[in-house]
Design an enzyme around this catalytic site. Structure first.
Site, PDB file in Angstrom:
ATOM      1  CE  LYS A 176     -24.051  -0.407  24.952  1.00 56.51           C
ATOM      2  NZ  LYS A 176     -23.644  -1.881  24.688  1.00 56.51           N
ATOM      3  CB  SER A 246     -20.496  -5.879  18.142  1.00 53.71           C
ATOM      4  OG  SER A 246     -21.542  -5.915  18.919  1.00 53.71           O
TER       5      SER A 246
HETATM    6  O1  KPL Z   1     -22.976  -2.030  21.758  1.00 53.80           O
HETATM    7  C1  KPL Z   1     -22.963  -1.691  20.162  1.00 53.80           C
HETATM    8  C2  KPL Z   1     -22.550  -2.923  19.572  1.00 53.80           C
HETATM    9  O2  KPL Z   1     -22.446  -2.693  18.306  1.00 53.80           O
HETATM   10  O3  KPL Z   1     -22.389  -4.003  19.903  1.00 53.80           O
HETATM   11  C3  KPL Z   1     -23.427  -0.398  19.895  1.00 53.80           C
HETATM   12  C4  KPL Z   1     -23.514   0.493  20.751  1.00 53.80           C
HETATM   13  C5  KPL Z   1     -24.889  -0.687  19.195  1.00 53.80           C
HETATM   14  C6  KPL Z   1     -22.916   0.217  18.721  1.00 53.80           C
HETATM   15  O4  KPL Z   1     -22.993  -0.451  17.418  1.00 53.80           O
END
Ligand code: KPL
Length: 289
Positions: A176, A246
């Site tokens: 991730k 985000s």
């Molecule tokens: O975790 C995310 C974020 O925006 O922080 C994702 C999965 C990339 C979704 O935009």
């Protein structure tokens, strides 16, 4: 189950809203969003549409069975302290970046690691859009089977959330991290939705960051292949194509970003050069300086 969601931003509100279809949920966040939810409920639109009426507060309730932590990584110490007031049986981090579970475990006995790739956007007080159906993965941060993770997985599944319980959370967290290291800074710098990274030069930069993160993961004894990191990034780009990451949302709102816990964390965990993550981190810091 009594579930407290600590951090009612976009992702916290979405996850809390989804959970509230099945459980007694308390959203902890800031006004005016919290007052709006208390007065008129939480409206969820986009890929799923419904309204729920969770409890909504600016401080934690007296008790909880499960705490889902969705604050930005730099606010994890605040979450760890505040949640001691309701002594949840299980605390599960659904945050970006590395190191959150370790911080939570200093004041809580049972802490789970989690990742969430749902896309979420706050559309205004009391309103959150689901901009991409992703998945939640939970498990013991140190790996192996976990009865607590099975219970949390079962509770989220009962609320119709796509969830997997993983005995290999360390690898999943790095996977991730590779996704966030590619998608978040590139979308924030270019000012584009995640889907713009599907091809062209932005795809090249994002996948270079993901590959470099996989290399650093292996230096940290995590078995993450570069092709797997890139394939996961490409799949998240596709499922969250409409989403604004985000980090892009933070840059646009002039909020502090998580670049230190994402690209900065990759650079900090290697003695070798990590030029892609280092450059992206510097550029993003420049945006919000
Ligand atoms: O975790 C995310 C974020 O925006 O922080 C994702 C999965 C990339 C979704 O935009």
């Amino acid at each position: 189950m009594d579930v407290v969601v600590f951090g009612a931003g976009s992702l916290g509100s979405l996850v809390g809203g989804l959970c509230a279809r099945e459980h007694d949920v308390t959203l902890v966040g800031r006004d005016p969003h919290i007052s709006a939810v208390r007065e008129s409920g939480l409206r969820v639109t986009g890929a799923v549409e419904f309204t729920v009426e969770p409890d909504a507060r600016t401080t934690v309730p007296d008790r909880a069975d499960l705490a889902l932590v969705t604050v930005k990584s730099f606010d994890t110490p605040t979450a760890a302290r505040a949640l001691t007031d309701c002594a949840p049986a299980v605390v599960c981090s659904l945050q970006n970046g590395l190191g959150n579970e370790e911080r939570l475990a200093r004041s809580h006995d049972t802490v789970l690691a989690g990742t969430c790739t749902y896309g979420a956007r706050l559309d205004g007080p009391g309103r959150v859009a689901c901009t991409g159906i992703g998945e939640v993965v939970v498990g013991d941060p140190d790996g192996g089977p976990s009865a607590a993770a099975e219970r949390v997985g079962g509770a989220l599944r009962a609320a119709n959330i796509d969830v997997q319980v993983s005995p290999r959370m360390a690898r999943r967290r790095w996977e991730k991290l590779a996704v966030n290291a590619g998608i978040n800074p590139v979308t924030a710098l270019a000012g584009v939705a995640n889907g713009a990274l599907a091809d062209g030069p932005l795809h090249g930069v994002a996948t270079a960051a993901a590959r470099e993160t996989a290399r650093v993961a292996r230096e940290n004894d995590i078995d993450l292949d570069e092709r797997d990191a890139v394939a996961t990034l490409e799949s998240v780009v596709e499922t969250t194509a409409e989403n604004h990451s985000s980090m892009l949302q933070d840059v646009r709102a002039d909020n502090r970003t998580e670049v230190d816990a994402i690209n900065g964390a990759v650079v900090a965990r290697t003695d070798e050069p990590a030029p892609v993550n280092r450059t992206l981190a510097r550029l993003v810091r420049g945006l919000t300086a």
